[in-house]
Design a protein around this motif. Structure first.
Motif, short mmCIF file in Angstrom:
data_model
loop_
_atom_site.label_atom_id
_atom_site.label_comp_id
_atom_site.label_asym_id
_atom_site.label_seq_id
_atom_site.Cartn_x
_atom_site.Cartn_y
_atom_site.Cartn_z
N GLN A 25 1.01 -1.33 -0.19
CA GLN A 25 -0.10 0.21 -0.01
C GLN A 25 0.86 1.26 -0.06
OE1 GLN A 25 -3.36 0.13 -0.46
NE2 GLN A 25 -3.34 -1.97 -0.67
N LEU A 26 1.92 1.24 0.61
CA LEU A 26 2.86 2.34 0.82
C LEU A 26 3.42 2.62 -0.59
CD1 LEU A 26 4.41 1.93 4.26
CD2 LEU A 26 2.79 3.86 3.45
N VAL A 27 4.04 1.54 -1.30
CA VAL A 27 4.61 1.70 -2.59
C VAL A 27 3.63 2.17 -3.70
CG1 VAL A 27 5.49 0.34 -4.39
CG2 VAL A 27 6.37 0.05 -2.23
N GLN A 28 2.22 1.92 -3.53
CA GLN A 28 1.37 2.07 -4.49
C GLN A 28 0.97 3.51 -4.25
OE1 GLN A 28 -2.12 -0.55 -4.22
NE2 GLN A 28 -1.11 -1.75 -5.66
N SER A 29 0.74 3.88 -2.97
CA SER A 29 0.46 5.48 -2.80
C SER A 29 1.53 6.27 -3.16
CB SER A 29 0.03 5.58 -1.35
OG SER A 29 1.15 5.43 -0.47
N GLU A 46 -9.02 12.42 -12.59
CA GLU A 46 -10.46 11.87 -12.52
C GLU A 46 -10.71 10.38 -12.80
OE1 GLU A 46 -13.15 14.42 -14.43
OE2 GLU A 46 -12.79 16.15 -12.99
N SER A 47 -9.79 10.16 -13.82
CA SER A 47 -10.17 8.66 -14.00
C SER A 47 -9.38 7.74 -13.15
CB SER A 47 -9.68 8.53 -15.50
OG SER A 47 -8.03 8.72 -15.80
N LEU A 48 -8.29 8.14 -12.54
CA LEU A 48 -7.63 7.21 -11.47
C LEU A 48 -8.55 7.33 -10.12
CD1 LEU A 48 -3.84 8.54 -11.64
CD2 LEU A 48 -4.48 6.38 -11.97
N VAL A 49 -9.15 8.38 -9.75
CA VAL A 49 -9.98 8.33 -8.53
C VAL A 49 -11.33 7.34 -9.00
CG1 VAL A 49 -11.63 9.74 -7.45
CG2 VAL A 49 -9.36 10.66 -7.78
N MET A 50 -11.78 7.41 -10.07
CA MET A 50 -12.96 6.65 -10.48
C MET A 50 -12.62 5.22 -10.76
SD MET A 50 -15.54 8.69 -10.56
CE MET A 50 -16.70 7.63 -11.49
N SER A 51 -11.35 5.04 -11.24
CA SER A 51 -11.04 3.43 -11.35
C SER A 51 -10.59 2.83 -9.89
CB SER A 51 -9.97 3.40 -12.24
OG SER A 51 -8.67 3.88 -11.47
N ASP A 52 -10.00 3.76 -9.06
CA ASP A 52 -9.71 2.96 -7.59
C ASP A 52 -11.19 2.73 -6.96
OD1 ASP A 52 -7.33 3.32 -7.88
OD2 ASP A 52 -7.09 5.17 -6.80
N ALA A 53 -12.14 3.83 -7.04
CA ALA A 53 -13.41 3.55 -6.50
C ALA A 53 -13.90 2.27 -6.97
CB ALA A 53 -14.34 4.78 -6.63
N ARG A 54 -14.01 2.33 -8.26
CA ARG A 54 -14.65 1.02 -9.15
C ARG A 54 -14.04 -0.28 -8.60
NH1 ARG A 54 -19.18 -0.98 -10.66
NH2 ARG A 54 -18.94 -2.26 -12.25
N ARG A 55 -12.67 -0.37 -8.43
CA ARG A 55 -11.84 -1.52 -8.08
C ARG A 55 -12.44 -1.88 -6.56
NH1 ARG A 55 -6.62 0.11 -7.83
NH2 ARG A 55 -6.90 0.58 -5.65
N ASP A 56 -12.48 -0.91 -5.70
CA ASP A 56 -12.63 -1.01 -4.24
C ASP A 56 -14.36 -1.72 -4.04
OD1 ASP A 56 -10.41 -0.15 -3.45
OD2 ASP A 56 -11.24 1.87 -3.08
N GLN A 57 -15.24 -1.22 -5.06
CA GLN A 57 -16.42 -1.49 -5.11
C GLN A 57 -16.52 -3.12 -5.49
OE1 GLN A 57 -18.73 0.97 -7.66
NE2 GLN A 57 -19.14 2.45 -6.10
N LEU A 58 -15.78 -3.42 -6.58
CA LEU A 58 -15.79 -4.70 -7.07
C LEU A 58 -15.17 -5.82 -6.10
CD1 LEU A 58 -15.23 -4.27 -10.94
CD2 LEU A 58 -17.28 -5.01 -9.72
N THR A 59 -14.09 -5.23 -5.53
CA THR A 59 -13.58 -5.97 -4.40
C THR A 59 -14.44 -6.46 -3.07
OG1 THR A 59 -11.32 -5.11 -4.91
CG2 THR A 59 -11.51 -6.21 -2.78
N ALA A 60 -15.25 -5.33 -2.99
CA ALA A 60 -16.21 -5.69 -1.92
C ALA A 60 -17.46 -6.57 -2.17
CB ALA A 60 -16.81 -4.26 -1.19
#
Length: 112
Positions: A25-29, A46-60
């Motif tokens: 997580q530290l390396v990625q951030s 914006e695309s990075l933030v949206m892709s992170d949110a989407r990835r978190d939703q799919l992980t959940a």
């Protein structure tokens, strides 16, 4: 394996996995911070933030579906009254895991 050796082994593995996760997580951030500092495009941010949110939703979604199907599989094993580890117990649990993975694939395709 008795409890005197099992507890230290599990504790060591838990600590090792936790340290690996924190380092990842530290390396990625740090990589994201460097990338965003060099970038001037707000669209990329914006695309990075949206892709992170989407990835978190799919992980959940994935872990939620897998947990539910495993709980159903364990409930089925309990309902059958199996106390001795028959060969069908791992088959039911692996089948529940596979069903959860297929449901995740289907939901991810449908809503993704």
């Amino acid at each position: 394996m008795d409890g005197n050796t099992l507890i230290p082994v599990v504790l060591f593995l838990s600590i090792a996995v936790s340290i690996c996760y924190v380092v990842k997580q530290l390396v990625q951030s740090r990589l994201r911070i460097k990338m965003l500092q060099t970038c001037n495009s707000t669209e990329l941010v914006e695309s990075l933030v949206m892709s992170d949110a989407r990835r978190d939703q799919l992980t959940a979604l994935r872990w939620g579906l897998l947990s539910i199907t495993e709980a159903i599989g364990l409930g089925l094993v309990q309902l059958m009254g199996w106390t001795y580890p028959y060969f069908s117990v791992p088959a039911i649990l692996l089948g529940a895991f596979g069903l959860g993975s297929l449901l995740y694939f289907w939901f991810g395709r449908r809503f993704g």
